[in-house]
Write an enzyme that holds these catalytic residues in place. Structure first.
Site, short mmCIF file in Angstrom:
data_model
loop_
_atom_site.label_atom_id
_atom_site.label_comp_id
_atom_site.label_asym_id
_atom_site.label_seq_id
_atom_site.Cartn_x
_atom_site.Cartn_y
_atom_site.Cartn_z
N ASP A 131 -1.75 -2.97 20.78
CA ASP A 131 -2.68 -3.81 20.65
C ASP A 131 -2.45 -4.65 22.12
O ASP A 131 -1.42 -4.56 22.67
CB ASP A 131 -2.01 -4.89 19.49
CG ASP A 131 -3.11 -5.93 19.35
OD1 ASP A 131 -4.17 -6.09 19.59
OD2 ASP A 131 -2.53 -6.98 19.20
N THR A 191 -3.21 -8.29 22.78
CA THR A 191 -2.70 -9.91 22.60
C THR A 191 -1.51 -9.76 21.91
O THR A 191 -1.36 -9.45 20.77
CB THR A 191 -3.87 -10.96 22.02
OG1 THR A 191 -5.13 -10.48 22.56
CG2 THR A 191 -3.38 -12.35 21.86
#
Length: 777
Positions: free
Chosen positions: A301, A303
């Site tokens: 991922d 963020t």
């Protein structure tokens, strides 16, 4: 209507709270983060082989042959180690979840109080300040510049402005402004809990070691009953007493069960868990340690995973010369009442010049600009370039400039000078663009080195983000994941899994991904035969973490991700990932090595069982003889070999390689062991003397297998092999030990014949090993 208004100002009364708790409308639903103690104990104790060994142990105890019951200790130790390690992981996770559990600020009976989030009820009035977590789904009833970070839910890194009447989702955070909201959905009905529930069921991580060993053990298990029946019948036919018949049958069955292999596998996993725990890595399942060593695709991922969740000012690009940029930006930041993450990032680099503020207009997510006037120091605007330059002269030229930076993944703000203050919220006519301020998410310091390691190891890295594809691509480049190429907007992702798989292999960066699409993308990669690891920290990652071959949660993430992940990076440091890979490689290589040791004896004894059953000969061993062979040539050395350093890269075909070694080698050992027993028994030796000859042949043949598997014979391994040989000699020389193990040497002639057969056995095993190595080369 009046009641709703009262709720939105003074909150619920104590009586109303109690009424909702009694009705079950409370946020008390708790997701099961780990297995219960009873489930852990049951899964480690109630196994097929524990049942078989336990039954045989009772038979030996009932018959009074305590010396032949040594194998029972392995059964107990194996279960205890598995239980202790899983309970340790459970306690660590439960403590971690407790520490990270958020509190809720509510207004009840007109006053504000702080309560555990599990005590929030429907219609509660909750208060939000910067940094507060939204703990239940609700509706905003008041907002003063309220901005919510929904990245944990959607992956979108930009804060979302929330006005009166708009909905809030549990799992999001307040980044700017203040507000109040009324609880609408609590417990398992809340959005974050709904996603987490889909991943709630406990399941073991996919482990080739465990699956391969389980497959081998299953084959062995199903052979036990027919072998036991045949062996028992043959011992009766040989004219042995009931006592000796049972003891011989038990020896034949215990000998084919590689109980120490399960024990050593558990110990190796346990040591790995402890080693990684010291590096702040929580391993929630023992087999998960080795899975990362087999991974060929790592999905990350953006963020909160590649980035640390904060912003940084990368550059201020001057459009006009002659302005004191440092003082201007420092003054604007100092004058801001609500310091959102963007202002905080700029403020770090530009000190406050202490100018006198003469007028201001706060930032609004709707108009996307703010104003600050400083008398003789001028009137200044800071905001989105497209909003400040709308309809202005030269806007096309400037827009090309800021759009070029936006495509690189930067958030672009414009600093502009005006001749006067805005008329309310209406921009002045005369605006001079002075500079573009480039803001970017801060990439974790240790990410680049970790990503480089994986690239060098042939692991493909995929960035799967809910954010803008261009922004995700920019972060990926700064993290050293990609050097060129583009990104893919997942809003256009097809439904067909095969098409998704092709797209996944063609691109490295994916943006605008929903939680369900992340799950779909992981499955598409797996359909191509990839072993997929997934890292994440938000609720939007839960489904993908659950379905990945190995889910890894960042310690700063939400509790839902930590509860479904197999591994939790407690301090969020990616520098530990290469260490996990190294630990996994050590496990795979060493467990394969010791599996060869154990299963050679299994094949050997199984063949001896069959030969004994067909010929009607007495079984050539007592249970204690096989325990002796197991401990000296397998158990003790395997313990040290399983924990030794080993950096061999993972190669598929774990079970196949083992079978190609243990079947021929075990067969050679069985042939010459039975030949030694037969020659002794038919040469005038007693049954005890014949069993001693067979034990000696099997011991020395197994010792040579140990020497082969311990190669290259470095100093520590030479010491290990030498120690085992000294121990073997001591057992045959020391009277007490010789008596305990029921060893009685036959005459020199029979002993000489057994010695010759043993030498031939060792030579045949060595010859097969050399031919195998030559063919592999």
């Amino acid at each position: 209507m009046e009641e709703n208004t009262r709720h939105e100002t003074s909150g619920l009364t104590g009586a109303e709270v109690r009424e909702r708790i009694e009705d079950g409308r409370v946020n008390a639903y708790v997701q099961k983060a780990s297995r219960t103690y009873s489930e852990i104990i049951r899964s480690n104790v109630l196994t097929r082989f524990n049942a078989v060994l336990g039954g045989l142990f009772l038979v030996v105890i009932i018959l009074g042959s305590i010396n032949d019951a040594l194998f029972g200790m392995v059964l107990i130790l194996n279960s205890l180690i598995g239980i202790i390690q899983e309970i340790r992981a459970k306690k660590t996770l439960d403590a971690l979840s407790l520490i990270s559990a958020p509190k809720a600020k509510v207004i009840r009976d007109g006053s504000q109080t702080e309560i555990p989030y599990g005590q929030v009820v429907v219609d509660d009035l909750l208060v939000l300040h910067p940094g507060d977590q939204v703990v239940v789904d609700g509706t905003v009833v008041s907002s003063e510049g309220l901005e919510i970070d929904e990245s944990m839910l959607t992956g979108e890194s930009l804060p979302v402005s929330k006005g009166i009447g708009e909905g809030l989702l549990s799992g999001s955070h307040t980044v700017a402004g203040t507000g109040r909201y009324v609880a609408v959905k609590v417990g398992r009905e809340a959005y974050a809990q709904e996603l987490a529930d889909k991943a709630r069921k406990f399941s073991l991580s996919k482990s080739e070691l465990r699956e391969g060993i389980d497959r081998l053990l299953k084959w062995i298990f199903w052979s036990i009953v027919p072998v036991a029946v045949l062996l028992f019948y043959s011992q009766v036919r040989a004219g042995l007493s009931i006592h000796d018949t049972f003891i011989g049958t038990v020896a034949g069955i215990v000998g084919i069960i590689p109980q120490g292999l399960v024990l050593l596998t558990s110990i190796a996993f346990a040591i790995s868990v402890i080693t990684l725990g010291r590096q702040r890595v929580l391993v929630q399942e023992l087999p998960a340690v080795e899975v990362l060593a087999r991974v060929d695709v790592l999905c990350v991922d953006k963020t909160g995973t590649l980035t640390d969740g904060t912003l940084q000012t990368c550059e201020a690009v001057e459009l006009e010369e002659g302005f004191d940029m440092s003082s201007i930006l420092g003054a604007i930041c100092s004058a801001s009442v609500h310091k959102n993450p963007t202002i905080a990032a700029i403020e770090v680099n530009y000190p406050d010049p202490h100018w006198q503020l003469t007028g201001s207009v706060p930032f609004s997510s709707e108009r996307k600009w703010s104003y600050a006037g400083f008398g003789e120091h001028g009137h200044w605007l800071l905001g989105a370039p497209e909003m400040l330059m709308e309809g202005k002269v030269h806007s096309d030229r400037i827009s090309e400039t800021y759009e070029s930076y936006a495509k690189k993944g930067y958030r672009v703000l414009m600093l502009a000078k005006s001749d006067s203050a805005p008329a309310g919220i209406v921009l002045p006519e005369s605006i001079l663009p002075v500079a573009l301020v480039l803001i970017a998410e801060r990439v974790r310091q240790d990410v680049a080195a970790a990503m480089k390691f994986f690239r060098e190891q042939g692991v493909a890295i995929k960035v799967i983000s809910g954010d803008n594809p261009s922004t995700a691509l920019s972060v990926a480049r700064r993290a050293g994941i990609v050097n060129g190429g583009g990104s893919y907007d997942v809003r256009f992702l097809p439904e067909d899994e095969r098409e998704v798989a092709e797209i996944m292999e063609s691109f490295d960066v994916f943006g605008r991904v929903t939680p369900y699409q992340k799950q779909k993308m992981v499955k598409a990669l797996q359909s191509k035969g990839h072993v997929v690891a997934m890292t994440g920290d938000g609720v939007n990652d839960v489904l993908a973490l659950k379905d990945a071959d190995l889910g890894m949660a960042v310690g700063s993430g939400v509790a839902a991700t930590k509860s479904v992940a197999r591994i939790v990076l407690l301090d969020g440091k990616f520098a530990t990932l290469p260490r996990i890979v190294a630990e996994g490689r050590r496990l795979i290589a060493n467990i394969e090595l010791v599996a060869n040791l154990f299963l050679v004896k299994t094949v050997c004894v199984m063949l001896i069982d069959l030969v004994t059953s067909v010929t009607g000969m007495p079984f050539p061993f007592l249970p204690r003889h096989l325990s002796l062979v197991s401990e000296i040539t397998i158990g003790i050395p395997a313990f040290f070999l399983a924990l030794a350093p080993n950096i061999r890269r993972y190669k598929p075909g774990f079970v196949g390689r083992i079978l190609h070694f243990v079947i021929p080698t075990g067969s050679i050992a069985a042939i010459f062991t039975m030949a030694s027993f037969y020659m002794a028994l038919n040469g005038g030796a007693s049954l005890e003397e014949s069993r001693t000859a067979a034990t000696l042949t099997l011991l020395l043949s197994s010792m040579w297998v140990l020497i082969i598997l311990a190669r290259p014979l470095i100093k520590l391994r030479i010491l290990l092999v030498s120690s085992m040989n000294i121990l073997m000699v001591m057992i045959f020389v020391v009277p007490f030990m010789r008596t305990f193990f029921a060893l009685d040497f036959p005459g020199y002639r029979i002993l000489g014949i057994s010695g010759i057969l043993t030498i031939i056995s060792v030579a045949a095993i060595e010859t097969y090993w050399r031919l195998r190595i030559r063919n592999k080369a």
